[in-house]
Enzyme design. Structure first.
Site, PDB file in Angstrom:
ATOM      1  N   ASN A  17      61.902  38.211  72.310  1.00 23.95           N
ATOM      2  CA  ASN A  17      63.262  37.969  71.807  1.00 23.95           C
ATOM      3  C   ASN A  17      63.974  36.965  72.714  1.00 23.95           C
ATOM      4  O   ASN A  17      63.382  36.428  73.648  1.00 23.95           O
ATOM      5  CB  ASN A  17      64.031  39.284  71.686  1.00 23.95           C
ATOM      6  CG  ASN A  17      64.102  40.007  73.006  1.00 23.95           C
ATOM      7  OD1 ASN A  17      64.667  39.517  73.973  1.00 23.95           O
ATOM      8  ND2 ASN A  17      63.478  41.180  73.083  1.00 23.95           N
ATOM      9  N   ASP A  19      61.604  46.595  69.947  1.00 23.75           N
ATOM     10  CA  ASP A  19      61.520  47.923  69.338  1.00 23.75           C
ATOM     11  C   ASP A  19      60.219  48.144  68.582  1.00 23.75           C
ATOM     12  O   ASP A  19      59.906  49.255  68.212  1.00 23.75           O
ATOM     13  CB  ASP A  19      62.709  48.134  68.390  1.00 23.75           C
ATOM     14  CG  ASP A  19      64.005  48.218  69.182  1.00 23.75           C
ATOM     15  OD1 ASP A  19      63.994  48.838  70.255  1.00 23.75           O
ATOM     16  OD2 ASP A  19      65.014  47.635  68.741  1.00 23.75           O
ATOM     17  N   LYS A  25      41.995  34.826  68.067  1.00 25.42           N
ATOM     18  CA  LYS A  25      43.155  34.151  67.481  1.00 25.42           C
ATOM     19  C   LYS A  25      43.068  34.215  65.944  1.00 25.42           C
ATOM     20  O   LYS A  25      42.020  33.907  65.381  1.00 25.42           O
ATOM     21  CB  LYS A  25      43.179  32.688  67.951  1.00 25.42           C
ATOM     22  CG  LYS A  25      44.403  31.947  67.494  1.00 25.42           C
ATOM     23  CD  LYS A  25      44.405  30.515  67.993  1.00 25.42           C
ATOM     24  CE  LYS A  25      45.545  29.760  67.331  1.00 25.42           C
ATOM     25  NZ  LYS A  25      45.475  28.336  67.571  1.00 25.42           N
ATOM     26  N   PHE A  34      72.471  49.392  78.279  1.00 28.07           N
ATOM     27  CA  PHE A  34      73.275  48.380  77.579  1.00 28.07           C
ATOM     28  C   PHE A  34      73.195  48.652  76.076  1.00 28.07           C
ATOM     29  O   PHE A  34      72.193  49.187  75.601  1.00 28.07           O
ATOM     30  CB  PHE A  34      72.732  46.973  77.855  1.00 28.07           C
ATOM     31  CG  PHE A  34      73.208  46.403  79.153  1.00 28.07           C
ATOM     32  CD1 PHE A  34      72.648  46.818  80.349  1.00 28.07           C
ATOM     33  CD2 PHE A  34      74.234  45.467  79.188  1.00 28.07           C
ATOM     34  CE1 PHE A  34      73.088  46.302  81.553  1.00 28.07           C
ATOM     35  CE2 PHE A  34      74.680  44.940  80.378  1.00 28.07           C
ATOM     36  CZ  PHE A  34      74.116  45.365  81.569  1.00 28.07           C
ATOM     37  N   LYS A  62      74.139  55.942  71.601  1.00 31.46           N
ATOM     38  CA  LYS A  62      73.029  55.592  72.508  1.00 31.46           C
ATOM     39  C   LYS A  62      73.196  56.274  73.865  1.00 31.46           C
ATOM     40  O   LYS A  62      72.227  56.719  74.471  1.00 31.46           O
ATOM     41  CB  LYS A  62      72.946  54.077  72.696  1.00 31.46           C
ATOM     42  CG  LYS A  62      72.377  53.416  71.476  1.00 31.46           C
ATOM     43  CD  LYS A  62      72.322  51.931  71.574  1.00 31.46           C
ATOM     44  CE  LYS A  62      71.957  51.390  70.190  1.00 31.46           C
ATOM     45  NZ  LYS A  62      72.023  49.967  70.101  1.00 31.46           N
ATOM     46  N   LYS A  64      70.142  58.705  74.974  1.00 25.08           N
ATOM     47  CA  LYS A  64      69.301  58.274  76.095  1.00 25.08           C
ATOM     48  C   LYS A  64      69.652  59.004  77.387  1.00 25.08           C
ATOM     49  O   LYS A  64      69.099  58.691  78.440  1.00 25.08           O
ATOM     50  CB  LYS A  64      69.418  56.752  76.279  1.00 25.08           C
ATOM     51  CG  LYS A  64      68.892  55.975  75.056  1.00 25.08           C
ATOM     52  CD  LYS A  64      69.067  54.476  75.184  1.00 25.08           C
ATOM     53  CE  LYS A  64      68.938  53.801  73.836  1.00 25.08           C
ATOM     54  NZ  LYS A  64      67.788  52.933  73.681  1.00 25.08           N
TER      55      LYS A  64
END
Ligand code: C5P
Length: 399
Positions: free
Chosen positions: A207, A276, A286, A324, A338, A342
């Protein structure tokens, strides 16, 4: 109150690099007084430093000054830190033996503030026992000496003697100026950057995270006295000076590393952008683009471990855990969920759709939400300032 750093620039080719250092310190509102030896002025002009520091630049003991009637004493009295960089063998020798025959060496003798020396010279000169003995002596006098970097030197030889990266000198200066040691004796682990999940031997899912926030937290924590473990996914950043740096690729590997070190940590901060999902099975070879006649490829994705949730379940009493929440809607509600799921002590929520917030930016706009429901919305700040606020909140919880 703003701090004042004196920078004594001596005659090495790396003198020009100090322009970057001066402008970085000025951006932090640190006053900078630049002093140059006569040889330094042959590599870069005093005018550059006058413009960047917005102060007079003194190059000569006998120079007329608007700011100080007796420069070497006036300057020395203002300093919170004296930096000699690049420090030549000649200046190092003069400082070791108390010779004061130019402006920089005279200020060095009159100065009572801490001193940081960044030697830079040809490797044979640096490794010469005379220079090494002088450096040992200066170190015994309490001066901080940075190791030079190794590599190809301006003179063509290879070895130690390059001026350390400006970022390293900058970090050291900030640490020496920062007397706050409120994390001394504490061990903090932070993760940062993006995780990567293999699709085949050459492709992976990642990401946009750059790692800036997590690296800043690591830097701030070391600065405030913590022992820091930085577990980093993919990131192009250089790890801050003094952290224990561990690289991780996928979420599972990052999770395993963090679980291993969790028992010895007082503080855990999850600043990594952990993917995720991952391919249910990464191909061994490949994947060829023409093999697939339909022109489409279906990848089956499965969940990766939620690292903080896993660590949250193994949390030991008194351990502070911070996460975060990067959200695009219902910021506070989603972040609170969250925080609970968590088992965190507080969560740093940011709306990534806002200008100046989120991934690649140097700034962020965050709200700190505590377990007791207390929320603190911070204005647009640099990630460095956000890191300091997060560490402030951690220190509050620990006390
Ligand atoms: O659930 P969400 O991904 O939005 O939560 C964000 C927080 O959880 C961040 O602190 C991130 O580092 C952490 N996280 C994690 N493992 C995951 C996903 C997120 O530790 N698989």
């Amino acid at each position: 109150m703003s701090k004042t750093v004196g920078i004594g620039i001596t005659g090495g080719i790396a003198a020009y690099k100090m322009a970057d250092l001066v402008s970085r310190l000025r951006k932090d509102d640190i006053e900078v007084i630049v002093m140059m030896t006569e040889s330094a002025t042959r590599f870069i002009t005093p005018l550059t430093f006058k413009t960047l520091s917005n102060r007079e630049v003194i190059t000569d003991l006998w120079q007329d000054s608007q700011e100080w009637p007796v420069q070497h004493i006036g300057i020395a009295e203002e300093l919170d830190l004296l930096v000699i960089a690049p420090a030549t063998a000649n200046m190092i020798a003069k400082m070791t033996h108390g010779i004061a025959d130019d402006l920089v060496s005279t200020v060095a003798l009159a100065n009572t503030a801490p001193v940081l020396i960044a030697p830079a010279m040809n490797s044979n000169m640096y490794q010469n026992l005379v220079v090494q003995d002088n450096l040992k002596k200066l170190s015994l006098y309490g001066y901080e000496i940075l190791d030079p970097a190794s590599g190809v030197l301006a003179c063509g030889s290879i070895g130690p003697g390059r001026l350390p990266e400006i970022d390293i000198i900058y970090q050291k200066i900030i640490r020496m100026l920062n007397p706050k040691q409120d994390l001394k004796g504490k061990r903090l682990m932070v993760n940062a950057g993006t995780t990567c999940e293999d699709i085949d031997p050459v492709r992976f899912i990642a990401n946009r995270s750059t790692g800036k926030m997590g690296y800043m937290i690591a830097e701030e924590a070391v600065c405030r006295g913590a022992q820091v473990i930085l577990v980093s996914g993919k990131s192009d950043l250089t790890p801050p000076l003094g952290v224990d740096y561990i690289k991780a690729w996928g979420a599972q590997e990052m999770c395993d590393i963090m679980l291993k070190y969790q028992p010895m940590c007082d503080i855990i901060i999850g600043a990594a952008a952990v993917g995720d999902f991952k391919a249910s099975r990464a191909a061994n070879q490949k994947i060829k683009k023409m093999e697939n006649k339909s022109g489409s490829l279906t990848l089956e994705l499965v969940s990766t471990p939620d690292i903080l949730k896993t660590l949250g379940q193994a949390k030991k009493p008194g351990q502070v855990m911070v996460g975060f929440a990067a959200e695009t809607q219902d910021l506070i509600d989603n972040a609170k969920k969250k925080l609970e799921s968590k088992n965190l002590d507080f969560i740093v929520a940011n709306d990534v759709t806002m200008e100046g917030a989120g991934f690649a930016a140097d700034t962020n706009i965050v709200t700190i939400i505590e377990r007791n429901g207390e929320t603190r919305s911070l204005p647009l700040m640099s990630k460095k300032e956000v890191a300091a606020s997060i560490i402030d909140s951690v220190v509050n919880l620990l006390s």
